[in-house]
Design an enzyme around this catalytic site. Structure first.
Site, PDB file in Angstrom:
ATOM      1  NE  ARG A   5      -3.093   5.392  10.466  1.00 22.23           N
ATOM      2  CZ  ARG A   5      -4.310   5.538  10.971  1.00 22.23           C
ATOM      3  NH1 ARG A   5      -4.479   5.542  12.286  1.00 22.23           N
ATOM      4  NH2 ARG A   5      -5.352   5.700  10.179  1.00 22.23           N
TER       5      ARG A   5
ATOM      6  CG  ASN B 289      -0.712  -0.370   2.469  1.00 21.13           C
ATOM      7  OD1 ASN B 289      -0.215  -1.443   2.735  1.00 21.13           O
ATOM      8  ND2 ASN B 289      -0.922   0.527   3.386  1.00 21.13           N
ATOM      9  CG  ASP B 290       0.230   3.921   3.061  1.00 22.24           C
ATOM     10  OD1 ASP B 290      -0.746   3.464   2.448  1.00 22.24           O
ATOM     11  OD2 ASP B 290       0.174   4.321   4.235  1.00 22.24           O
TER      12      ASP B 290
HETATM   13  C1  FRU Z   1      -2.771   4.383   4.997  1.00 16.32           C
HETATM   14  C2  FRU Z   1      -2.427   3.572   6.228  1.00 16.32           C
HETATM   15  C3  FRU Z   1      -1.499   4.328   7.160  1.00 16.32           C
HETATM   16  C4  FRU Z   1      -0.820   3.235   7.916  1.00 16.32           C
HETATM   17  C5  FRU Z   1      -0.654   2.202   6.848  1.00 16.32           C
HETATM   18  C6  FRU Z   1      -0.694   0.790   7.320  1.00 16.32           C
HETATM   19  O1  FRU Z   1      -3.063   3.598   3.901  1.00 16.32           O
HETATM   20  O2  FRU Z   1      -3.598   3.193   6.914  1.00 16.32           O
HETATM   21  O3  FRU Z   1      -2.146   5.269   7.976  1.00 16.32           O
HETATM   22  O4  FRU Z   1       0.385   3.641   8.461  1.00 16.32           O
HETATM   23  O5  FRU Z   1      -1.686   2.405   5.906  1.00 16.32           O
HETATM   24  O6  FRU Z   1      -0.414  -0.101   6.290  1.00 16.32           O
END
Ligand code: FRU
Length: 563
Positions: A257, A139-140
């Protein structure tokens, strides 16, 4: 000799700790020793199989823990766990609830190479000029920084499955932000918990003392998703990573976070922007400062939306840019995961918005974008997670990133606005060029794009719709429709504003296997639309209804793969 004998004995020993009955299937907890001799432990994956918890213990420490859909029989694919760190020393592998007749670890397979059944990066749903991980979920983007002559792209990675989980920082490097080489996972879950998102900076003046003479450290900040503290790791070679035992910022509120850290030159200090969910579901950004990256002081906080109103919700990004390229007039931009942003000023402690809840990104599933710190030319370049529909068939990976986008601030009649445009480095992917020049597009007329046959494409055009009602690009079967009266673009059910400027509409469109990214009016509107295009359809068309469209220019480039 004695040591070798012991190793062999340990390798052969299988200790069955407990046997449990589940339905018809007999399950047991497995604990077995083996000696790493090769680079990887090979983990067989069966998409959709029950999840098992796996642990690796070395020298009495639980060095790796994760869950995965373990294949008891024939796997769909293999995940590769790097065990080279423990070469020659016996390690213990523990698996909970393994069917008694499971072949998952019989024998325990090791390999020096990571191999897929098919050729990696050529898979049917692999985007061809967008980064995606070799295997597993992403993901990110995380820790984006230029360091030691390379761009580093870390990313939220599940190395052992196609779904979200086991958050680990994957790691890829590039010289040009276009061609990426994955170099192995950098940060694994530990006592802080899974490694959630964060950023990286280069500590050029060694304020942290973590660098060595002539060798500055790149320092990464991440959220440990058990302690919810913001913790740190560093590297001086860009390949080996060391975590700091003490967290940089302890938990502030129940949900905090995604630390974004930057250098603030005027006050010569580090600034962290941290997402904090406050009571009542109030999203907020907490600003902190530090002289040395290790000791942080809270300075100010700015509220965003509440609950489902996700303005300033998770994944902050914060930076300064000149307006219209004028270094004497700079503004700060604060944004978060959904890319809605504020423009304002910053004195090193407090960000004061002058315009809020602005949006440039009007597409689908573009999220958690981040920009490179330390970009050598001072350009502001972003990559976002672009959710793809890749959790299918025998794909060994899932999800990927957008193309790199350059940010600028420009003055418009409505005020100062952000523009996003594809970075110039993408031009190297141009293969065949079609300069289709000036033309008139009539309803029912000839398709100017008829001769084009390409899976990957870049299209640049300026259109004057005049009295036309609609203009439609059909990109490998996907219609991109401009409604002239409404001054709106619609792609696959998503509609976004694109006002005519002096009666003209400028478009740039990139077409890859997993979707299209559209830029209108010099980047004032960015519309990424995730959609798997039909493999067999490589045709393009441009049509109009209701009147004649003046096409002032139309250039199409067939593009090459980055892999
Ligand atoms: C955004 C998120 C962040 C977190 C991460 C966990 O997509 O929810 O806030 O750090 O993904 O994978």
């Amino acid at each position: 000799m004695k040591k070798r004998l012991l190793t062999i004995l340990l390798s052969a020993s299988v200790i069955t700790a407990a046997v449990a009955q589940s339905g018809e299937q007999k399950l047991r907890n497995l604990a077995t020793y083996f000696t790493p001799e090769k680079k990887y432990l090979v983990l067989p994956v069966k998409n959709g199989a029950p999840k098992r918890n796996i642990e690796l213990w070395a020298d009495g420490d639980n060095v790796r823990f994760f869950d995965m859909e373990l294949a008891d029989d024939k796997p769909d694919w293999y995940a590769y766990l790097d065990i080279s760190e423990w070469k020659g020393k016996p390690v213990e592998l523990r698996v909970d609830k393994l069917p008694v007749d499971s072949k998952a670890f019989a024998p325990i397979a090791q390999s020096d190479e990571d191999k897929n059944a098919g050729e990696v990066y050529k898979e049917k749903l692999r985007a061809q000029f967008h980064f995606s991980p070799k295997r597993g979920w992403t993901n990110d983007p995380n820790g984006m920084a230029y360091f030691n002559g390379e761009y580093h792209l870390f990313f939220q990675h599940n190395p052992y499955g196609r779904g979200w989980g086991n958050m680990t920082w994957g790691h890829a490097v590039s010289k040009d932000m276009i061609h990426w080489t994955e170099v192995g996972d950098a940060l694994h879950p530990d006592k802080f918990g899974p490694m959630f998102s964060g950023s990286a900076i280069v500590d050029s003046f060694n304020t942290s003392g973590l660098g060595e003479p002539g060798k500055p450290a790149m320092i990464m900040f991440f959220t440990g998703a058990r302690s919810w503290a913001q913790a740190m790791a560093y590297t001086t070679d860009g390949r080996t990573f060391h975590k700091l035992d003490k967290a940089a910022v302890p938990r502030i509120n129940k949900d905090n976070r995604d630390p974004k850290v930057i250098w603030h030159a005027p006050t010569k200090q580090w600034v962290m922007v941290l997402y904090v969910e406050r009571d009542g579901g109030q999203h907020s950004m907490q600003f902190l400062t530090s002289p040395d990256l290790k000791n942080w002081t809270k300075t100010s906080s700015l509220n965003g939306g509440i609950g489902d109103d996700r303005y300033l919700f998770e994944c902050p990004e914060f930076y300064e840019l000149p307006v219209d390229g004028n270094p004497a007039n700079k503004k700060w931009l604060l944004t978060a995961a959904n890319s809605d942003y504020a423009i304002g000023s910053f004195d090193g402690k407090t960000f004061t918005p002058e315009a809020e809840r602005l949006s440039n990104q009007r597409g689908r599933d573009f999220y958690a974008a981040q920009t490179f710190n330390n970009q050598p030319e001072g350009r502001r370049i972003e990559i976002g997670w672009w959710r793809t529909h890749t959790d299918k068939d025998d794909m060994t990976f899932n999800q990927g990133m957008s193309i790199p986008l350059e940010h600028k601030l420009v003055t418009t009649p409505e005020g100062i606005r952000l523009t996003r445009l594809p970075i110039k480095e993408l031009e190297q992917l141009r293969d065949k060029t079609y300069n289709l020049g000036k033309l008139k597009l009539k309803e029912g007329g000839k398709n100017p794009l008829e001769s084009i046959n390409s899976e990957l494409a870049e299209i640049r055009t300026e259109l004057e719709p005049g009295k036309a009602a609609t203009i439609t690009f059909t990109l490998r079967g996907l219609p991109v429709v401009y409604d002239v009266a409404k001054q709106q673009l619609t792609i696959d059910g998503v509609t976004a504003p694109a006002a005519l400027q002096d009666g003209k509409l400028k478009l740039i469109i990139y077409v890859d296997r997993t979707g299209v990214e559209l830029f209108a009016n010099d980047g004032l509107m960015f519309m990424p639309i995730n959609k798997n295009l039909e493999a067999a359809n490589q045709s393009y068309s441009l049509t109009a209804t209701g009147g004649t469209v003046k096409v002032n220019n139309l250039d199409v480039y067939a593009l090459k793969s980055i892999w």
